[in-house]
Write an enzyme that holds these catalytic residues in place. Structure first.
Site, PDB file in Angstrom:
ATOM      1  CE  LYS A  86      -4.460  -1.467   1.734  1.00  0.00           C
ATOM      2  NZ  LYS A  86      -5.517  -1.273   2.720  1.00  0.00           N
ATOM      3  CE  LYS A  96      -6.242  -7.711  -2.005  1.00  0.00           C
ATOM      4  NZ  LYS A  96      -5.961  -7.322  -0.612  1.00  0.00           N
ATOM      5  CE  LYS A 139     -12.660  -2.246   0.401  1.00  0.00           C
ATOM      6  NZ  LYS A 139     -13.502  -2.008   1.546  1.00  0.00           N
TER       7      LYS A 139
HETATM    8  P1  AMP Z   1     -11.323  -4.775   3.432  1.00  0.00           P
HETATM    9  O1  AMP Z   1     -12.315  -4.305   2.453  1.00  0.00           O
HETATM   10  O2  AMP Z   1      -9.916  -4.596   2.985  1.00  0.00           O
HETATM   11  O3  AMP Z   1     -11.606  -4.256   4.802  1.00  0.00           O
HETATM   12  O4  AMP Z   1     -11.531  -6.365   3.499  1.00  0.00           O
HETATM   13  C1  AMP Z   1     -12.637  -6.947   4.147  1.00  0.00           C
HETATM   14  C2  AMP Z   1     -12.511  -8.449   4.124  1.00  0.00           C
HETATM   15  O5  AMP Z   1     -12.572  -8.927   2.774  1.00  0.00           O
HETATM   16  C3  AMP Z   1     -11.179  -8.967   4.695  1.00  0.00           C
HETATM   17  O6  AMP Z   1     -11.428 -10.134   5.455  1.00  0.00           O
HETATM   18  C4  AMP Z   1     -10.368  -9.305   3.471  1.00  0.00           C
HETATM   19  O7  AMP Z   1      -9.443 -10.329   3.711  1.00  0.00           O
HETATM   20  C5  AMP Z   1     -11.462  -9.768   2.500  1.00  0.00           C
HETATM   21  N1  AMP Z   1     -11.042  -9.566   1.088  1.00  0.00           N
HETATM   22  C6  AMP Z   1     -10.764  -8.397   0.467  1.00  0.00           C
HETATM   23  N2  AMP Z   1     -10.430  -8.580  -0.827  1.00  0.00           N
HETATM   24  C7  AMP Z   1     -10.506  -9.924  -1.037  1.00  0.00           C
HETATM   25  C8  AMP Z   1     -10.281 -10.766  -2.190  1.00  0.00           C
HETATM   26  N3  AMP Z   1      -9.940 -10.267  -3.379  1.00  0.00           N
HETATM   27  N4  AMP Z   1     -10.458 -12.101  -2.035  1.00  0.00           N
HETATM   28  C9  AMP Z   1     -10.823 -12.622  -0.837  1.00  0.00           C
HETATM   29  N5  AMP Z   1     -11.050 -11.892   0.272  1.00  0.00           N
HETATM   30  C10 AMP Z   1     -10.898 -10.565   0.189  1.00  0.00           C
END
Ligand code: AMP
Ligand code: TRP
Length: 333
Positions: free
Chosen positions: A114, A198, A201
């Site tokens: 990041k 990956k 967002k």
């Molecule tokens: P975040 O939006 O970064 O707070 O992520 C929220 C949850 O979604 C966390 O448990 C991440 O590990 C999961 N997550 C985010 N992106 C992915 C992805 N591409 N594949 C699987 N899990 C994801």
């Protein structure tokens, strides 16, 4: 055994299929098991480690709550709240930052990704982010933390911090050492445009992800445009593992369908991608469109969403403040 579940999602907009299949779908299953005590947190303090527009942040907090509920989390069973309103999180993050070691944080790959090339310009918060995450988890004595694969390293750090605190202050078992709950398969959903990246967002291309607020037509269009290779679908997992885009799409299908990779391969082996994509679009619309409609409906009722948060805050505060009291005693404050 009663499982105490804690997990967090950042309110940074565009919650996508990766968040759903990697984390939120698992939250719903844990919520549905009456034996479990679940806490799901909208981690707005984590969100501001990178710049946020205040108005958008406020909307995104509500959208995250709406997504939890639309996906099937029941606010009368699980605690849903926003992190910034329970000040114990920031306070305990400070205390834990005096326990965690620089060397441990320097190993965190998410910070490296990041922060990018210019680390000097990254916020201090982005660097200490995993300590705040440890505070979230340890305040609630969480035994299990459902997350996507990308959060595994942060969870290991949380375990190290808990262990060191328990050792340093000679309070064996004070902080519960949490177990990660990471799905064996499909724990990392990849971009629809690049099977090695990956789904995220922050990807500039909206075609790279299925947002949980996408309409039917958007879903169908994105699957149509998803990157594939030119071969027919493989006949075994070994071959599939060598083809990242095929693996990702077949993985997404299997996860949405609650079936194994082997079962999906058996159904589609030898077919071409256009047939498979039709089936995948259909399945995705069946599963995601009802969630998307419900999110949009819930977003029209911000009072309801705010009420869920304020009730959740009260319950979370009760648990967290008891733990803080004990931490103060242990430290000598
Ligand atoms: P975040 O939006 O970064 O707070 O992520 C929220 C949850 O979604 C966390 O448990 C991440 O590990 C999961 N997550 C985010 N992106 C992915 C992805 N591409 N594949 C699987 N899990 C994801
Ligand atoms: N860091 C997590 C992510 O980006 C979100 C998060 C914050 C979290 N606090 C948490 C996840 C506590 C699990 C438990 O996805």
């Amino acid at each position: 055994m009663v499982k105490k579940i804690f997990s967090g999602v950042q309110p940074t907009g565009n919650l996508h299929l990766g968040n759903y299949l990697g984390a939120i779908k698992n939250f719903v299953e844990l919520n549905n098991d009456n034996q479990n005590k679940c806490v799901f947190c909208v981690v707005d303090l984590h969100a501001i480690t990178v710049k946020q527009d205040p108005k958008e942040l406020r909307n995104n907090i509500r959208e995250t709550v709406a997504t939890f509920i639309a996906s099937g989390i029941d606010p009368s069973k699980s605690i849903i709240f926003n992190q910034s309103k329970v000040t114990a999180h920031s306070e305990i993050a400070w205390i834990l930052s005096c326990v965690a070691r620089m060397g441990w944080l320097n190993r965190m790959t998410q910070f490296k990704e990041k922060a990018g090339k210019d680390k000097e310009k990254a916020s201090v918060g982005l660097y200490s982010y995993p300590i705040l995450m440890a505070a979230d988890i340890l305040l609630y004595d969480a035994t299990h933390v459902p997350v996507g694969d990308d959060q595994k390293q942060h969870l290991e750090l949380c375990r190290d911090i808990a262990q060191k605190f328990n050792n340093d202050f000679e309070v064996e078992d004070f902080f519960v050492i949490p177990e990660p709950l990471i799905q064996k398969e499909f724990s990392r959903i990849m971009s629809l445009k690049d099977g090695l990246k990956k789904m995220s967002k922050s990807d500039e291309s909206d075609l790279s992800r299925i947002n949980l607020t996408d309409t039917k037509d958007q879903i169908i269009n994105k699957i149509k445009k998803a990157k594939t290779d030119s071969l027919p679908l493989p006949s075994n997992v070994e071959e599939l593992n060598k083809r990242p885009e095929a693996l990702n799409l077949i993985g997404i299908y299997s996860s949405l369908n609650n079936s194994s990779l082997e079962e999906t391969i058996k159904n589609f082996s030898g077919k071409n991608f256009s047939d498979f994509k039709n089936s995948l679009s259909q399945l995705m619309v069946d599963k995601i469109d009802p969630i998307s409609l419900e999110i949009r409906k819930l977003l029209d009722d911000s009072d309801y969403l705010d009420q869920i948060l304020s009730e959740g805050v009260k319950k979370a505060q009760e648990i967290a403040s008891q733990k803080v009291k004990k931490i103060h005693e242990i430290i000598g404050f």
